[in-house]
Design an enzyme around this catalytic site. Structure first.
Site: not given
Ligand code: ADP
Length: 552
Positions: A193, A339, A448, A453
């Site tokens: 991640t 994940e 918040k 929210w």
């Molecule tokens: P990635 O490497 O796929 O970006 P990460 O695990 O680093 O995955 O980050 C995932 C996070 O990115 C998600 O939990 C969400 O918060 C954000 N995210 C992914 N796609 C979107 C989207 N289309 N709109 C808003 N947030 C998004």
């Protein structure tokens, strides 16, 4: 009663062999560092991927051994994508945008034995090689200089370094590949991640999870990857397997177009035009720069009409979707995370929404979409599921065959999974009656105020819809009475001016009064992570002591 069906393993060697047998003539185009285009066909890709698999076996690769890559998007990376798992190894793509200390930590934590690296990234490798424990480093000569010369010019760090091999030499005298008997649950790939929430955590994909993710994402309503498509993943192959596109596209035998290290808008648009790309994918920051280039010179590029652009990793705003529609380009909004392999939801208009007004359709298209088949979603408020009313916010929890059930070699994160086996995404969402998921925030980014929210993403998108705003981040700042209040950090378009009052008036037409930010500060740039996400933690720290003027 047992079925009478075969137990046929869902493994990646099937996709590689299918590509060799059926799609030998499909083309793979890669932009090299010197900007020239490297072209070959699936025939070559298939032969070379098998040769690399054989070479890795001869180097001593054992089942489950990790092979790291430090590479841009191009043909050789695609070869590694298939050669490593088909030889029984685990492909571990290292994110070259991370700090060298983090790359070293990740490579060591994963236990990487081998590294395949682009020659142009050797200077980056040099920054952490004394801390990494690779046994063998294989160098891909992209810049067409001899690897030996480059290697010779490298400073010696004094520590024992890994043996070094030339990728082409290795492939050309490889022993014949002896395919191992793969189990569909064997590890095939590994990603960390991006670490926006603490130390990077490793997710290990199986052959089965990648195959099922490929089958589900390829379907017409989701990414819709067709044989006739020319597919260009701009999302890096070191970022959650480029959202699975290299696997999906090879499964379908699509033409593949790789941008190499050239990710600026003009280079991408040139490539889209010359290769008539029909499907591309990346994070919103890429599309913002593409949009600006198109708006500056609308007649300069002749793109394939209706080119589809999958946007994810961060929210695609309604404004962006509308703007691309004007150019005849179709934004497909999706959501996912490391994940979840990563694709979990993708947006398409359901039949029953076809008759709605254009306005309503845009509101729906800006949502993150519908869950893929076999990908289940629920939104939880405390212990109970919140209603699917499109208004009530809850934490998104998911499960499915391509969702992680744990992290590699890390026990203390067990609370990321619920007692009944769902993964807690940390995203706050609403789900509407039709089943569309809309991300309103990360839990840690929520504002918040007085117990209510406020969605920072909604405010950001509304600010971004102002004609003079380039981008906006909304963060929570501490407040003595309300607990937290929203503060907007705004970047204006180059050469444009706007006042705080103007932007507040713009928001006031769309939101309840208590949602309106207490302040709007103008900056030149919003800090972003290596994967294009706004670094709100940095902003929160920077504006920790910010107070509304009349409260000072
Ligand atoms: P990635 O490497 O796929 O970006 P990460 O695990 O680093 O995955 O980050 C995932 C996070 O990115 C998600 O939990 C969400 O918060 C954000 N995210 C992914 N796609 C979107 C989207 N289309 N709109 C808003 N947030 C998004």
């Amino acid at each position: 009663m047992q079925s009478t069906m075969m137990r046929f393993p869902l493994t990646l060697d099937h996709i590689l062999e299918r590509a060799g047998k059926l799609f030998g003539k499909s083309e793979i185009v890669s932009r090299l560092p010197d900007r020239t285009l490297h072209r070959y066909a699936y025939n070559d890709f298939h032969r070379r991927a098998r040769a690399l698999a054989g070479a890795l076996q001869r180097l001593g690769l054992k089942r489950g051994d990790r092979v790291a890559t430090l590479m841009w998007n191009h043909y050789a990376h695609l070869e590694a994508y298939f050669a490593v798992p088909c030889a029984g190894g685990v492909l571990h793509t290292l994110n070259l945008r991370l700090h060298p200390d983090d790359i070293a930590y990740i490579a060591n934590h994963a236990g990487d034995r081998f590294l395949i690296v682009d020659d142009i990234l050797l200077p980056l490798y040099d920054k952490f090689r004394d801390r990494a424990r690779f046994e063998q480093v294989i160098v891909v000569s992209l810049s067409r200089e001899k690897v030996a010369e480059r290697a010779g010019s490298l400073p010696s760090s004094g520590t024992p370094t890994a043996g070094r091999a030339d990728y082409e030499a290795l492939i050309s005298d490889a022993a014949p590949f002896t395919p191992p008997a793969l189990d569909e649950n064997d590890a095939a790939g590994m990603c960390y991640t991006s670490g926006t929430t603490g130390k990077p955590k490793g997710v290990v994909y199986s052959h089965r999870s990648i195959v099922l993710h490929s089958l589900a994402t390829a379907t017409v309503d989701y990414m819709g990857v067709a044989h006739a498509d020319a597919v260009c993943p701009v999302v890096p192959m070191f970022h959650v397997n480029a959202w699975g596109i290299p696997f999906t596209a090879v499964m379908m035998g699509s033409k593949l177009v790789f941008p190499g290290p050239h990710l600026d808008a003009e280079s991408l648009l040139d490539l889209y035009q010359s290769e008539q790309v029909t499907l591309t994918a990346g994070v919103p920051t890429i599309w913002m720069s593409i949009l600006q280039a198109l708006e500056k010179a609308p007649a300069r590029w002749r793109l394939a009409p209706g080119m589809r652009m999958v946007v994810g990793g961060a929210a695609a705003s309604e404004t962006m979707i509308r703007a691309f529609d004007k150019f005849g380009l179709r934004v497909t909004h999706g959501w996912g995370m490391t994940e979840t392999s990563p694709v979990g939801t993708v947006n398409y208009l359901k039949r029953e929404l076809g008759g709605r007004s254009a306005e309503e359709q845009y509101v729906t298209r800006a949502k993150q979409g519908m869950p893929l088949p076999f990908f289940e979603v629920r939104a939880m408020g405390g212990e109970a599921e919140v209603p699917w009313d499109g208004m009530t916010m809850g934490e998104l929890q998911v499960r499915g065959p391509w969702v992680a059930a744990g992290y590699h070699d890390l026990d203390q994160e067990a609370d990321k999974w619920t007692a009944d086996g769902w993964f807690r995404t940390g995203d706050i969402v609403t789900i509407d009656a039709a089943g569309y998921v809309k991300i309103t925030d990360r839990i840690k980014d929520l504002v918040k105020s007085g117990g209510e929210w406020i969605s920072s993403i909604d405010l950001e998108n509304a600010l971004a819809s102002h004609p003079r705003v380039a981008e906006a981040a909304v963060i929570a700042v501490p407040h003595p009475k309300w607990g937290e209040r929203p503060l907007a950090v705004v970047v204006l378009k180059a050469g444009d001016a706007a006042t705080e009052e103007e932007l507040r008036d713009h928001l006031a037409t769309k939101f309840a009064k208590f949602w309106l930010p207490d302040g709007i500060v103008f900056v030149n740039e919003i800090p972003r992570t290596s994967t294009g996400k706004m670094m709100k933690a940095v902003l929160r720290e920077r504006y920790r002591d910010w107070r509304k003027r009349d409260e000072e």
